[in-house]
Design an enzyme around this catalytic site. Structure first.
Site, short mmCIF file in Angstrom:
data_model
loop_
_atom_site.label_atom_id
_atom_site.label_comp_id
_atom_site.label_asym_id
_atom_site.label_seq_id
_atom_site.Cartn_x
_atom_site.Cartn_y
_atom_site.Cartn_z
N ASP A 42 0.86 -1.17 0.00
CA ASP A 42 0.00 0.00 0.00
C ASP A 42 0.91 1.24 0.00
OD1 ASP A 42 -2.35 1.63 0.65
OD2 ASP A 42 -1.46 1.78 2.65
N ASP A 44 -0.18 5.15 1.02
CA ASP A 44 -0.41 6.13 2.08
C ASP A 44 -0.36 5.48 3.45
OD1 ASP A 44 -1.00 8.62 0.62
OD2 ASP A 44 -2.72 7.51 -0.15
N GLU A 89 -13.67 5.29 8.49
CA GLU A 89 -12.64 4.39 7.94
C GLU A 89 -11.96 3.59 9.05
OE1 GLU A 89 -9.45 6.33 5.68
OE2 GLU A 89 -8.22 4.54 5.84
N SER A 157 -2.56 1.42 -4.45
CA SER A 157 -3.01 2.52 -3.61
C SER A 157 -4.38 3.07 -3.99
CB SER A 157 -1.99 3.66 -3.71
OG SER A 157 -2.49 4.83 -3.11
N ALA A 158 -5.16 3.33 -2.96
CA ALA A 158 -6.44 4.01 -3.16
C ALA A 158 -6.24 5.52 -3.15
CB ALA A 158 -7.42 3.60 -2.07
N LYS A 206 -9.82 -3.43 -3.00
CA LYS A 206 -8.52 -3.79 -3.58
C LYS A 206 -8.56 -5.20 -4.18
CE LYS A 206 -5.65 -0.28 -1.45
NZ LYS A 206 -4.41 0.09 -0.76
N ASP A 231 -1.60 -0.75 5.85
CA ASP A 231 -1.94 -0.13 7.14
C ASP A 231 -3.44 -0.22 7.41
OD1 ASP A 231 -2.50 2.09 5.16
OD2 ASP A 231 -3.17 3.05 7.01
#
Ligand code: C5P
Ligand code: MG
Length: 290
Positions: A42, A44, A89, A157-158, A206, A231
């Site tokens: 990932d 961020d 989140e 990554s989102a 994902k 994370d």
């Protein structure tokens, strides 16, 4: 015992539910050799720092949210979205199926606001340079070591692809062994942002993103041993497209709401790094595997 072979495992940030399992996976991966390994990470708050000197560091989105490229009014609206949806989140008391549509709502609203701002492609490098985004300490060794050993690194990554590429480029570690799956900006002929390309990637899809990119995983078929880093619990699905997987070692950074979330992280990540702002432990693992 492996714990002794990898001195970084005695760092106070390191937690494992089942150290024997970690040892077995690592031994099996080391035996198969580094030419069978791929890394899926990932971006961020995994490759970048969560905080520096007690202050939160920005995500890809936040780099734009905080920049001069968006108006004051838009900044307020983006901040309101962050204050509404970020607590959702990281709320472990709500099930994923309840949070998923709300995450889609967050990303969709934020992207619509960004598109209204007529952001220019030419300005992205400067806002990244002026931002507080930082790769975690140890990033140089992490990126260079993977490159030197020809180990493919997939950054999944989102966040925003254009921004994360720029962060890595400015740190001078955007090596050719890197592939990125992310949300990329679509610019018009004048270089003005008009939309985001392709299917939206948010933190809870994902798996779908991985399955859409089956060609990538087909090419890496000879690398059935995976080191996964994330994370968020949504990051655990990043390797769902890997074909004929043999071993997977999952390293999770637990940055925020530590007490509430620790047990669920320990149940799903093999190694949990609590409030660890460095890549020291992943680097220790990589040095052992290569
Ligand atoms: O790279 P990664 O997949 O971690 O990127 C997703 C992160 O971006 C999420 O953890 C979320 O907190 C953050 N985000 C944001 N602003 C948005 C949407 C997501 O900061 N508008
Ligand atoms: Mg993340």
């Amino acid at each position: 015992m492996l714990l002794k072979l990898i001195p970084e495992f005695s760092n106070p940030s390191v937690c494992m539910k089942d150290p024997q399992r970690v040892q077995d996976i690592m031994e099996s991966m080391a035996k198969a050799g580094s030419n069978t390994v791929q890394v899926i990470s990932d971006f961020d708050m995994t490759l970048t720092r969560f905080a520096y000197n007690g202050k939160r560091c920005p995500t890809c989105h936040n780099i734009l949210d905080n920049s001069d490229l968006v108006s004051e009014e838009c900044k307020e609206q983006l901040k309101e979205l962050l204050d509404t949806y970020y607590p959702i989140e990281i709320d472990c008391s709500r099930p994923v199926d309840e949070k998923l549509p709300l995450m889609v709502e967050w990303w969709t609203k934020a992207h619509a606001l960004l598109v209204q701002q007529r952001i220019k492609k030419d300005h992205l490098a400067l806002v990244v340079r002026e931002s507080d985004a930082m790769l975690r300490d140890g990033y140089q060794l992490f990126f260079d070591h993977l490159h030197e050993h020809s180990i493919p690194l997939l950054i999944f990554s989102a966040g925003i692809g254009d921004i994360l590429e720029e962060v890595i480029r400015q740190a001078k570690v955007f090596h050719p062994n890197i592939n990125v799956f992310s949300n990329y900006m679509d610019f018009d002929d004048c270089g003005v942002l008009r939309a985001f390309k392709g299917e939206l990637i948010h933190i809870y899809n994902k798996r779908e993103g991985a399955l859409l990119n089956s060609g990538h995983f087909e090419e890496l078929r000879a690398r059935p041993n995976v080191l996964l880093m994330g994370d968020s619990l949504g990051d655990l699905n990043m390797a769902d497209g890997v074909q004929d997987m043999e071993n997977i070692l999952k390293i999770g950074f637990l940055n925020d709401k530590v007490e509430e979330r620790k047990q669920s992280y320990l149940d799903s990540y093999d190694i949990v790094l609590v409030k660890d702002e460095t890549l020291v432990v992943p680097n220790g693992v990589l040095l052992y595997l290569t």
